[in-house]
Every structure is written in structure tokens, then in C-alpha cells.
Motif scaffolding. Sequence first.
Motif, mmCIF file in Angstrom:
data_model
loop_
_atom_site.group_PDB
_atom_site.id
_atom_site.type_symbol
_atom_site.label_atom_id
_atom_site.label_comp_id
_atom_site.label_asym_id
_atom_site.label_seq_id
_atom_site.Cartn_x
_atom_site.Cartn_y
_atom_site.Cartn_z
ATOM 1 N N SER A 199 47.886 16.238 52.265
ATOM 2 C CA SER A 199 49.195 15.456 52.688
ATOM 3 C C SER A 199 50.233 15.434 51.213
ATOM 4 C CB SER A 199 49.076 13.957 52.832
ATOM 5 O OG SER A 199 48.359 13.462 51.665
ATOM 6 N N THR A 200 49.592 15.661 49.914
ATOM 7 C CA THR A 200 50.605 15.695 48.608
ATOM 8 C C THR A 200 50.769 17.190 48.632
ATOM 9 O OG1 THR A 200 48.427 15.664 47.578
ATOM 10 C CG2 THR A 200 49.712 13.604 47.700
ATOM 11 N N MET A 201 50.179 18.064 49.327
ATOM 12 C CA MET A 201 50.701 19.584 48.952
ATOM 13 C C MET A 201 50.893 20.301 50.160
ATOM 14 S SD MET A 201 47.827 20.109 46.116
ATOM 15 C CE MET A 201 46.464 19.274 46.607
ATOM 16 N N PRO A 202 51.799 20.079 50.939
ATOM 17 C CA PRO A 202 52.009 20.556 52.198
ATOM 18 C C PRO A 202 52.663 22.073 51.926
ATOM 19 C CG PRO A 202 53.933 19.237 51.773
ATOM 20 C CD PRO A 202 52.964 19.026 50.536
ATOM 21 N N GLY A 203 53.322 22.190 50.369
ATOM 22 C CA GLY A 203 54.155 23.530 50.458
ATOM 23 C C GLY A 203 53.425 24.995 50.280
ATOM 24 N N SER A 204 52.100 24.602 49.571
ATOM 25 C CA SER A 204 51.307 25.932 49.390
ATOM 26 C C SER A 204 50.923 26.748 50.672
ATOM 27 C CB SER A 204 50.332 25.566 48.380
ATOM 28 O OG SER A 204 49.545 24.393 48.799
ATOM 29 N N VAL A 205 50.463 25.845 51.658
ATOM 30 C CA VAL A 205 49.935 26.502 52.841
ATOM 31 C C VAL A 205 51.063 26.931 53.569
ATOM 32 C CG1 VAL A 205 47.469 25.839 53.071
ATOM 33 C CG2 VAL A 205 49.384 24.155 53.908
ATOM 34 N N GLY A 206 52.200 26.385 53.410
ATOM 35 C CA GLY A 206 53.504 26.554 54.342
ATOM 36 C C GLY A 206 53.776 28.204 53.659
ATOM 37 N N LEU A 207 53.750 28.116 52.310
ATOM 38 C CA LEU A 207 54.293 29.527 51.677
ATOM 39 C C LEU A 207 53.111 30.619 52.166
ATOM 40 C CD1 LEU A 207 54.912 28.379 48.027
ATOM 41 C CD2 LEU A 207 56.515 29.378 49.533
ATOM 42 N N THR A 208 51.966 30.222 52.142
ATOM 43 C CA THR A 208 50.961 31.432 52.424
ATOM 44 C C THR A 208 51.096 31.872 53.776
ATOM 45 O OG1 THR A 208 49.328 30.492 50.966
ATOM 46 C CG2 THR A 208 48.391 31.734 52.540
ATOM 47 N N SER A 209 51.305 30.962 54.651
ATOM 48 C CA SER A 209 51.792 31.255 56.227
ATOM 49 C C SER A 209 52.795 32.193 56.360
ATOM 50 C CB SER A 209 51.696 30.106 57.030
ATOM 51 O OG SER A 209 50.392 29.181 57.013
ATOM 52 N N ARG A 210 53.716 31.474 55.519
ATOM 53 C CA ARG A 210 55.223 32.283 55.891
ATOM 54 C C ARG A 210 54.882 33.785 55.389
ATOM 55 N NH1 ARG A 210 59.720 31.071 56.626
ATOM 56 N NH2 ARG A 210 60.379 31.675 54.796
ATOM 57 N N GLY B 71 51.291 32.522 43.636
ATOM 58 C CA GLY B 71 49.816 32.824 44.050
ATOM 59 C C GLY B 71 49.755 32.506 45.507
ATOM 60 N N ASP B 72 50.389 31.539 46.013
ATOM 61 C CA ASP B 72 49.997 31.334 47.522
ATOM 62 C C ASP B 72 50.885 32.443 48.352
ATOM 63 O OD1 ASP B 72 48.827 28.750 46.771
ATOM 64 O OD2 ASP B 72 51.088 27.701 46.487
ATOM 65 N N ALA B 73 51.759 32.817 47.759
ATOM 66 C CA ALA B 73 52.443 33.791 48.612
ATOM 67 C C ALA B 73 51.825 35.002 48.453
ATOM 68 C CB ALA B 73 53.994 34.087 48.129
ATOM 69 N N LEU B 74 51.118 35.324 47.360
ATOM 70 C CA LEU B 74 50.286 36.482 47.289
ATOM 71 C C LEU B 74 49.157 36.378 48.374
ATOM 72 C CD1 LEU B 74 49.471 39.208 45.886
ATOM 73 C CD2 LEU B 74 48.218 37.976 44.161
ATOM 74 N N SER B 75 48.501 35.201 48.375
ATOM 75 C CA SER B 75 47.475 35.313 49.313
ATOM 76 C C SER B 75 47.681 35.496 50.616
ATOM 77 C CB SER B 75 46.650 33.908 49.368
ATOM 78 O OG SER B 75 46.244 33.543 48.271
ATOM 79 N N GLY B 76 49.047 34.920 51.245
ATOM 80 C CA GLY B 76 49.475 35.217 52.340
ATOM 81 C C GLY B 76 49.545 36.696 52.645
ATOM 82 N N ILE B 77 50.245 37.397 51.577
ATOM 83 C CA ILE B 77 50.607 38.840 51.802
ATOM 84 C C ILE B 77 49.017 39.502 51.983
ATOM 85 C CG2 ILE B 77 51.315 40.967 50.513
ATOM 86 C CD1 ILE B 77 53.540 38.955 49.340
ATOM 87 N N LEU B 78 48.138 39.070 51.174
ATOM 88 C CA LEU B 78 46.717 39.703 51.212
ATOM 89 C C LEU B 78 46.177 39.586 52.620
ATOM 90 C CD1 LEU B 78 45.584 39.203 47.445
ATOM 91 C CD2 LEU B 78 46.799 41.147 48.454
ATOM 92 N N PRO C 94 57.878 38.004 34.405
ATOM 93 C CA PRO C 94 57.507 36.507 34.128
ATOM 94 C C PRO C 94 58.050 35.502 35.081
ATOM 95 C CG PRO C 94 57.966 37.682 32.131
ATOM 96 C CD PRO C 94 58.368 38.730 33.224
ATOM 97 N N GLY C 95 58.993 35.986 35.951
ATOM 98 C CA GLY C 95 59.455 35.144 37.208
ATOM 99 C C GLY C 95 58.407 34.750 38.035
ATOM 100 N N LEU C 96 57.255 35.415 37.983
ATOM 101 C CA LEU C 96 56.112 35.012 39.004
ATOM 102 C C LEU C 96 55.431 33.961 38.520
ATOM 103 C CD1 LEU C 96 55.000 38.536 40.261
ATOM 104 C CD2 LEU C 96 56.140 36.872 41.388
ATOM 105 N N ALA C 97 55.400 33.744 37.098
ATOM 106 C CA ALA C 97 54.499 32.776 36.370
ATOM 107 C C ALA C 97 55.385 31.423 36.988
ATOM 108 C CB ALA C 97 54.714 32.843 34.896
ATOM 109 N N LYS C 98 54.874 31.208 38.115
ATOM 110 C CA LYS C 98 55.419 29.803 38.638
ATOM 111 C C LYS C 98 54.644 29.206 39.954
ATOM 112 C CE LYS C 98 60.149 30.139 37.525
ATOM 113 N NZ LYS C 98 60.983 31.482 37.971
ATOM 114 N N GLY C 99 54.494 28.122 39.982
ATOM 115 C CA GLY C 99 53.761 27.613 41.058
ATOM 116 C C GLY C 99 54.153 28.152 42.371
ATOM 117 N N GLY C 100 53.287 28.482 43.232
ATOM 118 C CA GLY C 100 53.859 29.116 44.636
ATOM 119 C C GLY C 100 53.454 30.469 44.762
#
Length: 502
Positions: free
Chosen positions: A252-263, A439-446, A431-437
Motif C-alpha cells: 500500500s505504501t509502494m504502489p508505484g514500482s509495480v506500476g512502472l514494471t507493468s507499464r 530498476g523497476d522499469a528494467l525488470s518490466g522490460i526484461l 547517471p540519469g538512471l541512478a534514481k528510484g524506479g
Amino acid sequence: MYIVTAKEMYDLDRYAMDEIGLDGRLLMENAGRAVADQIESELSLSDGILVLIGKGNNGGDGFVIARTLLQRGYDVTAVQMVPSSKIEGDAAYHRKLLLSMGYSFVQYDGQESLEKLCDQNSIIVDAMLGIGVKGEIRSPYREAIQTVNASPTHTISVDLPSGVPADEGVEVNQAVKADRTVVIQYPKLSAYFQYTATFYGEWKTVDIGLPAPSQHKRSFYGKAQVQSTFPTRNSFSHKGKHGKGLVIGGASTMPGSVGLTSRAALRGGAGLLTLATVPSVIQALASSTLEATYISLQDLNGYILDVKGLDLSYDGIAIGMGMGRHEEAVQVLQKVLQKASCPVVIDADGLYALEKDTSILDDRDGPSILTPHPGEMAHLLGVSIPELLSKPFAYTRSFAEKHHVFIVLKGAFTIITNPEGEQWVTDTGNPGLAKGGSGDALSGILLAYIMQDQTIGDALCNGTWIHGYTAELLTAERHSEHDLLANDIIEGLAQTYRTLSL
Ligand SMILES: NC(=O)C1=CN([C@@H]2O[C@H](COP(=O)(O)OP(=O)(O)OC[C@H]3O[C@@H](n4cnc5c(N)ncnc54)[C@H](O)[C@@H]3O)[C@@H](O)[C@H]2O)[C@@H](O)CC1
Ligand SMILES: [K+]
């Protein structure tokens, strides 16, 4: 392009000489000429060139470079760093050839005169030490390296910057900081290694006619490999062909990461995508991620409590993003790994849960893919981050072989390892990739790519390469490394696909 250790390079050299019959002196001629050609592309005839020649075969290359450039009319000063009596073998042959052609060299006679020579010339060619360097740097190289580094003159190193070892796990105590390096035949491990890569400056390989290694151990994975392995979608494609993917995670406190992975999985090309998560995350995401379907999991205090009854018959699963580090996460991961027979990508809190018991990887039916950053990998191995980073290739390979898993070790150079211990390196990103989220996007792409028509190894290499390349494309145009967000990467995939005609 293969990436080799010093031993692999010497083995190839021996094979070329003993089995194929290529003469070592010819290889040295090829090496020196190829480097001279590269150097010449930066020169004008008025430039003074200082070639620093060491005792071994790297120095032998230096003799060939000096002779070749002298023959072409350049103003070359060759400095031999050790007494002539110490130069042996192929290097001695090429030393003699230089003299027989009527050219000469000067003998190194201390730091002061070297300083003057460095200042008087427009280019320093560093052929002092190559892959044979061992231990603390001794005189006269120690002083010569200091002098070269203190001089503003443009420095081009031959094979490796002198003092930089070829292999990982070796501390660099002193080394030339080259502006450019001309690498002989195959890049050495240290070119892809956080602590040593910067010594190389810009680098390029030259072909000297050595054969390819008989066995693939490590190689660079670049644009050409992406373009030749990326699967095409033909006009008869239907959504089922491109994979039914499942994302498990979120709290509930972290809805964004799975959203990023899914998208990211959807933009990455997944045919169908289902997100299994707690009810509050579904509420938060349902209106923005319209293309996904949702499965509501039992929750406890906003975290996934159980995956009981969850159908795991998908083409690929990604688990762990924003899942939380609660006790039950361990059982959630274990159940998924035991029951699912498809490839499973384990990231973020999934990796944290895995630390409790890595043996659950060992008797899986399907492939497991771990996507750690160095901190997560170090934890899994039970070593410190500096220790991991001193030997990232060796550590990840031993873990991958032991547990029979794929590993994507994320970093400026991402190392992808398969269960057989073969490795690939990608170098895209910034270094623009050194941010929260991100990694979540990469997991979705993979996740999307492992469900397409390509090997898992290619899917992981293509995914990391494209993720990084998209960051580069975006920061070259409408974004900066400061403002780039994971969501921009997901939206930017379109531009990458179009630019590369994928
Ligand atoms: N296939 C190959 O292996 C080929 C290699 N070539 C060149 O040969 C190089 C390798 O040659 P070598 O094996 O002779 O190695 P090096 O040229 O690196 O020289 C090693 C020598 O340097 C000295 N040395 C080593 N560590 C030292 C330290 N810490 N302080 C002071 N002196 C030190 C020692 O006397 C040692 O014998 C390659 O890097 C490349 O430039 C090319 O000529 C062509 C083909
Ligand atoms: K060198």
C-alpha cells in the motif's frame, strides 16, 4: 567482441604460434603497425612523438610503432626504459630491426630528462608495460608513470595504460592515465571494470590476426548484437504469441514500482500483462495502467500476505518490486519459485527475501533471473560491496553457476551471466538512471523480452542495452541526467524502437 583475461590472451598467443604457426615476431609487427595506423590518424607531420619502450613485448610493440612512424616521415623520439641487455625475444628482434634501418633510440636516464621530452613532444606513446604487469610498480616505470601523468601532453597507451592490470581483483597502485588506448585484438577485463576503466581514456581495439577464443567466456554486447537478435513482430502476430506476463509485488505504501514494471513490460512488448498485488495498489493503478489486468491478493497491513490460489501458468513472471521486507515475503517468493515453471525475474525486495534462503533457487524447474545492483549482489554473496566490485565477473559467475541462475548485475557496465557462467557486458546508460524506479522499469522490460522469440541470455542483454540506450537518447534531446525519470524511460522506448528500426 570477446573480453579476455591476461591468461586467455597468452593462451591465444601460444595457440596462434604453436598450433597455427603464426610467428610471434609477425604478431608484434601486426600489433605495432596497427597501433601506428591509429596514432597516425591523429597526427600532422610537424608533431613530435615520444615513444616510451618497456622491457617486455609491450615495449616490442613500441619498437615497431617507432620504426613505422619514422619510416613514414614523422619526428619520433624513442626512449628505451631499460638497458639493452634486458630486452629479449621478439622485442629484441624488433629493436635490432629499428637500428638496422638506420634509426636510433635514446636510453632513459632519469625523470628530469623525461620531463623535458614529454613537454617537447605533442604525443606520448606509452609502450612500457602491458598485460605482463605484476605487483607494485618498480623503477624506472614508477617515476616514468608519474612524469607522464604530470605532463599535459596527449598520451596514447598501447594495449593497456602501463600499470593497469588486465584482470580483476588486482589493486592498481600506479598507472598511466591515458587520453586514449589502442587495445590489441581483444579488450581486457579491466576495460570494463569500475576501478580501472577510467585509466584507459577513450579506447579502440585493433586486429592483429589472432584467432577467436575456442570457447565463449565473456564478450561485449552492443548495438550490432541487439539489432541481430531482437525479435521481429510479423503481421500475423497475435497477443498470445508475445507472452502472457505476471507481475507480483507492491504494497500500500509502494504502489508505484509495480506500476512502472507493468507499464514497462507493456511498452516493452508483452502481449498480455497481469498484476497480482494488494487491493489498495490496484485502486491506485487501475485508472492509469489500463492495458493490464489485475488479481487481488490477500493483504496484511498493506503487504502481500499470501499467493494461495494464484494461477502461475504464465510465460514469464517478475516478482519483488515494492513488495516490502515483511516476514511473509519470504514465503510468497518461495511458493512462486516452487510452483512456477516459467522464467521468473526476481528483483528488489524479492532479492532481499531470497537472501534468507538462496537454496530455494537450486531445485527450480524453470529459469531464474536475478537483477541485483551491487549492494543486493554483495548481500546475496555475503561479501562487502568493495569486495564484490573488486571481482564482479568472478563473483557473479560463481553464484550463477552454483545456483544455476541468470544474473544481471547492474552498473555503469552491466554484467549479464548465464547459468553456464558465460558473460556479456553492456555499457549503455548514464547517471540519469541512478534514481528510484529505473530498476523497476528494467525488470518490466526484461519480463517482456524473456517472453519473446529470443534466448533468455539475448533477452537480458537486449533489455539492459535498450534501457540504457533510451536514457542516452533522452538526455541527448529533451531531458537531462537531473530530471530523467523511470517513466520517461518507459515512454522513451518508442523512440528507441523507431531509431533502431526494431
Ligand atoms: N598475443 C599477445 O599476447 C601479443 C602481445 N603483444 C604485446 O605484449 C604484451 C605482453 O607482453 P609481456 O608478456 O612481455 O608483458 P609486458 O610487456 O607487460 O612486460 C612484462 C615485463 O615487465 C616487467 N614488469 C612486470 N611487472 C612490473 C612491475 N610491477 N614493475 C616493474 N616492471 C614490471 C617485467 O620485467 C616483465 O617481464 C601485450 O600487452 C602486448 O602489448 C603484442 O606484441 C602481440 C601479441
Ligand atoms: K602500455
